[in-house]
Write a protein that holds these residues in place. Structure first.
Motif, short mmCIF file in Angstrom:
data_model
loop_
_atom_site.label_atom_id
_atom_site.label_comp_id
_atom_site.label_asym_id
_atom_site.label_seq_id
_atom_site.Cartn_x
_atom_site.Cartn_y
_atom_site.Cartn_z
N GLY A 134 0.81 -1.21 0.00
CA GLY A 134 0.00 0.00 0.00
C GLY A 134 0.85 1.26 0.00
O GLY A 134 0.53 2.24 -0.67
N LEU A 148 -5.97 5.76 -6.55
CA LEU A 148 -6.62 4.71 -5.76
C LEU A 148 -8.08 5.07 -5.48
O LEU A 148 -8.45 6.24 -5.44
N LYS A 149 -8.88 4.04 -5.28
CA LYS A 149 -10.29 4.27 -4.94
C LYS A 149 -10.39 5.05 -3.64
O LYS A 149 -11.18 5.99 -3.52
N ASP A 150 -9.61 4.64 -2.66
CA ASP A 150 -9.48 5.39 -1.40
C ASP A 150 -8.07 5.95 -1.41
O ASP A 150 -7.09 5.22 -1.22
N LYS A 153 -5.65 4.98 1.63
CA LYS A 153 -5.64 3.62 2.19
C LYS A 153 -4.23 3.05 2.22
O LYS A 153 -3.64 2.77 1.18
N ALA A 156 -3.69 -0.61 0.66
CA ALA A 156 -4.20 -0.78 -0.70
C ALA A 156 -3.41 -1.85 -1.45
O ALA A 156 -2.22 -2.06 -1.20
N THR A 157 -4.09 -2.53 -2.38
CA THR A 157 -3.46 -3.49 -3.28
C THR A 157 -3.79 -3.05 -4.71
O THR A 157 -4.62 -2.14 -4.90
N ARG A 159 -5.77 -4.16 -6.64
CA ARG A 159 -7.23 -4.25 -6.85
C ARG A 159 -7.94 -2.97 -6.43
O ARG A 159 -9.10 -2.75 -6.78
N ASP A 160 -7.24 -2.14 -5.65
CA ASP A 160 -7.82 -0.88 -5.17
C ASP A 160 -7.52 0.30 -6.10
O ASP A 160 -7.83 1.44 -5.77
#
Length: 260
Positions: A134, A148-150, A153, A156-157, A159-160
């Motif tokens: 992350g 990132l979506k967030d 975060k 995070a990976t 996928r985020d």
């Protein structure tokens, strides 16, 4: 017996008594800079009756397991987000004794001179543990390569990732292996301790690097039952001494930054 011989004998006896009464403190550490800092404070601690036994590890899992299972007294290799994630995932209750330094996280390449040279579909290697992976993505986001979506975060990976304009191909690998595969990828996000071990100079070789505002302070970690022992307090104080601060500044030249 002459006064001089008497003084020598008394000094030797005192030294022997100190050694005999010394408390041994075993600490697990990664090689650079953690073990180096521990070796630096070892003589000062010996004078205070603490014999420091430093065991070097090259991974981010065993040092915590060794301390949790009481095979070692403490460890020195990680930051708070990693410890929190480890405790949560493993059911351990390891605790922070004190913060010591920051190792600014960086992106490296043996093929590129700038992140602007990244082509579509470029391969980017990041650590496969949650917090450092992350951390790598947050740095790439700061560099404008992904969103990132967030956006805050820390675990995070890939996928985020909400936006990946260059369609970067992320490879998640064990942190310790990243310097060794640097020539096999376009960019690798590497923890500073592993970068230093590999002969990289973060302040000169990193294409992008965290600033001094990084929240990832490296910490001395112990168990609830021994974190307040006198020996642990002496070690914590030694690691935050002016002598250690000077040592960090002179030896690592900005690749490691004191957090005190």
């Amino acid at each position: 017996m002459s006064l001089k011989k008497t003084l020598v004998a008394l000094t030797a006896a005192a030294s022997f008594a100190t050694a005999a009464n010394a408390e041994t403190l075993s600490v697990a550490a990664t090689p650079v800079p953690h073990a180096e800092l521990l070796e630096f404070v070892k003589p000062a601690l010996a004078k205070e009756g603490v014999e420091l036994d430093v065991k070097v590890f090259t991974d981010y899992v065993q040092p915590n397991i060794q301390v949790d299972q009481k095979r070692m007294d403490a460890n020195f290799f990680q930051h708070q987000p990693y410890l929190d994630e480890f405790n949560s995932g493993r059911g351990t209750s390891l605790v922070t004794v004190t913060g010591v330094h920051v190792e600014p996280f960086g992106a490296y390449s043996s093929k590129l001179k700038s992140l602007d040279e990244l082509k579509e579909g470029a391969v980017v290697a990041i650590p496969n543990d949650p917090t450092n992976g992350g951390r790598a993505l947050l740095l790439l986001q700061k560099a404008g390569l992904i969103t990132l979506k967030d956006e805050s975060k820390i675990t995070a990976t890939p996928r985020d990732i909400a936006d990946n304009p260059k369609d970067l191909d992320f490879k998640e690998l064990e942190a310790a292996t990243l310097p060794r595969i640097l020539n096999q990828v376009d960019v690798a996000l590497i923890n500073t301790n592993y970068a230093l071990e590999a002969g990289l100079n973060p302040s000169e070789d990193a294409l992008v690097i965290e600033g001094s505002e990084s929240p990832y302070v490296n910490i001395l970690v112990a168990r609830p039952d021994n974190k307040d022992s006198e020996a642990m307090k002496k070690l914590a104080a030694a690691l935050k001494s002016d002598a250690v601060k000077d040592f960090i500044m002179e030896k690592y030249e900005g690749a490691v930054v004191p957090a005190f």
